[in-house]
Enzyme design. Structure first.
Site, PDB file in Angstrom:
ATOM      1  CE  LYS A 138      -5.802  -7.845  -0.902  1.00 42.83           C
ATOM      2  NZ  LYS A 138      -6.032  -7.434   0.363  1.00 42.83           N
TER       3      LYS A 138
ATOM      4  CE  LYS B 146     -13.717  -3.284   1.710  1.00 46.03           C
ATOM      5  NZ  LYS B 146     -12.623  -3.481   2.679  1.00 46.03           N
TER       6      LYS B 146
ATOM      7  CE  LYS C   1      -4.323  -1.808   1.696  1.00 44.08           C
ATOM      8  NZ  LYS C   1      -5.438  -1.765   2.608  1.00 44.08           N
TER       9      LYS C   1
HETATM   10  P1  TYM Z   1     -10.511  -5.593   4.669  1.00 40.89           P
HETATM   11  O1  TYM Z   1     -11.580  -4.582   4.855  1.00 40.89           O
HETATM   12  O2  TYM Z   1      -9.442  -5.356   3.680  1.00 40.89           O
HETATM   13  O3  TYM Z   1     -11.164  -6.994   4.336  1.00 40.89           O
HETATM   14  C1  TYM Z   1     -12.189  -7.523   5.143  1.00 40.89           C
HETATM   15  C2  TYM Z   1     -12.098  -9.036   5.196  1.00 40.89           C
HETATM   16  O4  TYM Z   1     -12.181  -9.556   3.866  1.00 40.89           O
HETATM   17  C3  TYM Z   1     -11.046 -10.379   3.599  1.00 40.89           C
HETATM   18  N1  TYM Z   1     -10.673 -10.184   2.200  1.00 40.89           N
HETATM   19  C4  TYM Z   1     -10.629 -11.179   1.313  1.00 40.89           C
HETATM   20  N2  TYM Z   1     -10.872 -12.486   1.410  1.00 40.89           N
HETATM   21  C5  TYM Z   1     -10.749 -13.237   0.295  1.00 40.89           C
HETATM   22  N3  TYM Z   1     -10.383 -12.724  -0.907  1.00 40.89           N
HETATM   23  C6  TYM Z   1     -10.125 -11.413  -1.053  1.00 40.89           C
HETATM   24  N4  TYM Z   1      -9.788 -10.920  -2.234  1.00 40.89           N
HETATM   25  C7  TYM Z   1     -10.248 -10.572   0.085  1.00 40.89           C
HETATM   26  N5  TYM Z   1     -10.075  -9.243   0.289  1.00 40.89           N
HETATM   27  C8  TYM Z   1     -10.338  -9.034   1.602  1.00 40.89           C
HETATM   28  C9  TYM Z   1      -9.960  -9.874   4.527  1.00 40.89           C
HETATM   29  O5  TYM Z   1      -8.991 -10.854   4.769  1.00 40.89           O
HETATM   30  C10 TYM Z   1     -10.772  -9.541   5.764  1.00 40.89           C
HETATM   31  O6  TYM Z   1     -11.011 -10.689   6.533  1.00 40.89           O
HETATM   32  N6  TYM Z   1      -7.410  -5.189   8.532  1.00 40.89           N
HETATM   33  C11 TYM Z   1      -8.682  -5.717   8.128  1.00 40.89           C
HETATM   34  C12 TYM Z   1      -9.862  -5.191   8.898  1.00 40.89           C
HETATM   35  C13 TYM Z   1      -9.739  -5.323  10.382  1.00 40.89           C
HETATM   36  C14 TYM Z   1      -9.902  -6.515  11.121  1.00 40.89           C
HETATM   37  C15 TYM Z   1      -9.749  -6.133  12.488  1.00 40.89           C
HETATM   38  C16 TYM Z   1     -10.169  -7.834  10.767  1.00 40.89           C
HETATM   39  C17 TYM Z   1      -9.494  -4.322  11.259  1.00 40.89           C
HETATM   40  N7  TYM Z   1      -9.517  -4.794  12.530  1.00 40.89           N
HETATM   41  C18 TYM Z   1      -9.854  -7.075  13.502  1.00 40.89           C
HETATM   42  C19 TYM Z   1     -10.268  -8.775  11.801  1.00 40.89           C
HETATM   43  C20 TYM Z   1     -10.106  -8.398  13.147  1.00 40.89           C
HETATM   44  C21 TYM Z   1      -8.899  -5.347   6.669  1.00 40.89           C
HETATM   45  O7  TYM Z   1      -8.307  -4.475   6.129  1.00 40.89           O
HETATM   46  O8  TYM Z   1      -9.893  -5.977   6.088  1.00 40.89           O
END
Ligand code: TYM
Length: 346
Positions: free
Chosen positions: A211, A214, A114
């Site tokens: 991957k 968003k 990023k």
């Molecule tokens: P974020 O918002 O990027 O993604 C949310 C969840 O979706 C999963 N994910 C995916 N799974 C499969 N294929 C993909 N292409 C894909 N893109 C995203 C992510 O692994 C995630 O589970 N840091 C985290 C958010 C967060 C969080 C937490 C998660 C903040 N605090 C505490 C768990 C516990 C994030 O950026 O997710």
């Protein structure tokens, strides 16, 4: 006090939720509600590590919560709230910031990826982001964290920090881990990641080596849960496969594998069963069928989300109740952290 294990997870409301977030995370949260103490929230504080349009952020946050509910998260069974409503997340993040080091944060691949987009003006929040995530998890004495594969490294850091803090601030009576008294237990539960083999890494439909994300520069690569039937169909029909024409039993190119995996996850079937249906058939069939399955499975979620969003007062009420319950829990743990660190009682 609950004796059930705690399951916690979250999604950033930095855009609409996509099919990768759904298959890699949210869909897998739902069954835990029956037998675990569940905590699910929208991480708006994480979203501002890159600049957001304020109105879009607010709307996306409501949208994220409504989507969780439309996917089957029940506020009567799970704690459901917005991260910024519980200031203890940011407070614990600061404590963890003072116990983490530059080296371990510099090794985070998500930060490396990023930060490349920001030249010399890398936001510091991008660097310290995993510490806020660790705070989210540790604040609720979490045992299990169901996430996609991309979060594995952040979970490893969270575990290291929990162990470091537990060693630095031991309980008064280490021999009595089962005591009901917070001061006689290790400070934090050391959490385990739960990464599902199927759906843990859904790839971009336009660039199947990356991957689905968003912030994909090519929106055709990302299927949002809010996309119309037409948009979903279009995106799947244009999905990149490979230069071949038909599905092979032995090896599948990343784009083909991705379509098969999306379909398998949506239908809750093993990958090989879905593959078996397409061996020897042209890619066109696979694309059309995957589009149809996605339309069929995502449409009810989209419609339910819209219905939930219509009743804003009800949604606000759910968030207010979630905030109260989350704060009561978070404050208790943070007080114990402050006590062990040596802060004067507040
Ligand atoms: P974020 O918002 O990027 O993604 C949310 C969840 O979706 C999963 N994910 C995916 N799974 C499969 N294929 C993909 N292409 C894909 N893109 C995203 C992510 O692994 C995630 O589970 N840091 C985290 C958010 C967060 C969080 C937490 C998660 C903040 N605090 C505490 C768990 C516990 C994030 O950026 O997710």
């Amino acid at each position: 006090m609950t004796l059930k294990k705690t399951v916690l997870s979250a999604v950033q409301p930095s855009n609409q939720i996509h099919i990768g977030n759904y298959l890699g995370a949210i869909k897998n949260w739902v069954p835990y509600q029956e037998h675990y103490d569940c905590v699910f929230f929208a991480v708006d504080l994480h979203s501002i590590t890159v600049r957001q349009d304020p109105e879009a952020l607010r709307e996306n946050t409501y949208h994220a919560i409504a989507t969780y509910m439309a996917c089957g998260i029940d506020p009567k069974k799970a704690l459901l709230f917005v991260q910024s409503h519980v200031p203890e997340h940011a407070e614990l993040a600061w404590i963890l910031t003072c116990h983490a080091n530059m080296g371990e944060l510099s090794r985070m691949t998500q930060f490396k990826d990023k930060s490349q987009k920001h030249g010399t003006q890398i936001p510091i929040g991008l660097f310290t982001y995993p510490l806020l995530m660790a705070a989210d998890i540790l604040l609720y004495q979490t045992h299990l964290v169901p996430v996609g594969e991309d979060q594995k490294q952040h979970l490893e850091l969270t575990r290291d920090l929990a162990e470091r803090m537990n060693n630095a601030y031991p309980s008064k009576d280490a021999s009595n881990d089962n005591s009901k008294d917070d001061s006689s237990r290790p400070l934090f539960v050391v959490p385990e990641p739960m990464i599902s083999k199927a759906g843990g890494r859904i790839m971009s439909l336009q660039d199947p080596e990356s991957k689905m994300s968003k912030s994909d520069p090519n929106p055709a690569g990302c299927v949002f849960l809010n996309d119309s039937d037409k948009e979903i169909e279009k995106k799947f029909k244009r999905a990149v496969t490979d230069s071949g024409t038909e599905v092979s039993a032995e090896t599948q190119a990343p784009g083909v594998r991705n379509l098969l995996e999306i379909q398998a996850c949506l239908l809750e079937e093993p990958y090989d069963a879905v593959l078996g249906r397409y061996v020897g058939k042209g890619y066109g069939y696979l694309k059309v069928d995957t589009a149809n399955v996605a339309v069929e499975k995502l449409k009810p979620i989209r419609e339910k989300t819209a219905e939930i969003l219509k009743d804003r007062a009800q949604l606000e009420q759910i968030l207010a109740e979630g905030r109260e319950a989350a704060r009561a829990r978070a404050e208790k743990l943070l007080n114990e952290v402050y006590k062990r660190i040596g802060f004067v009682r507040r």
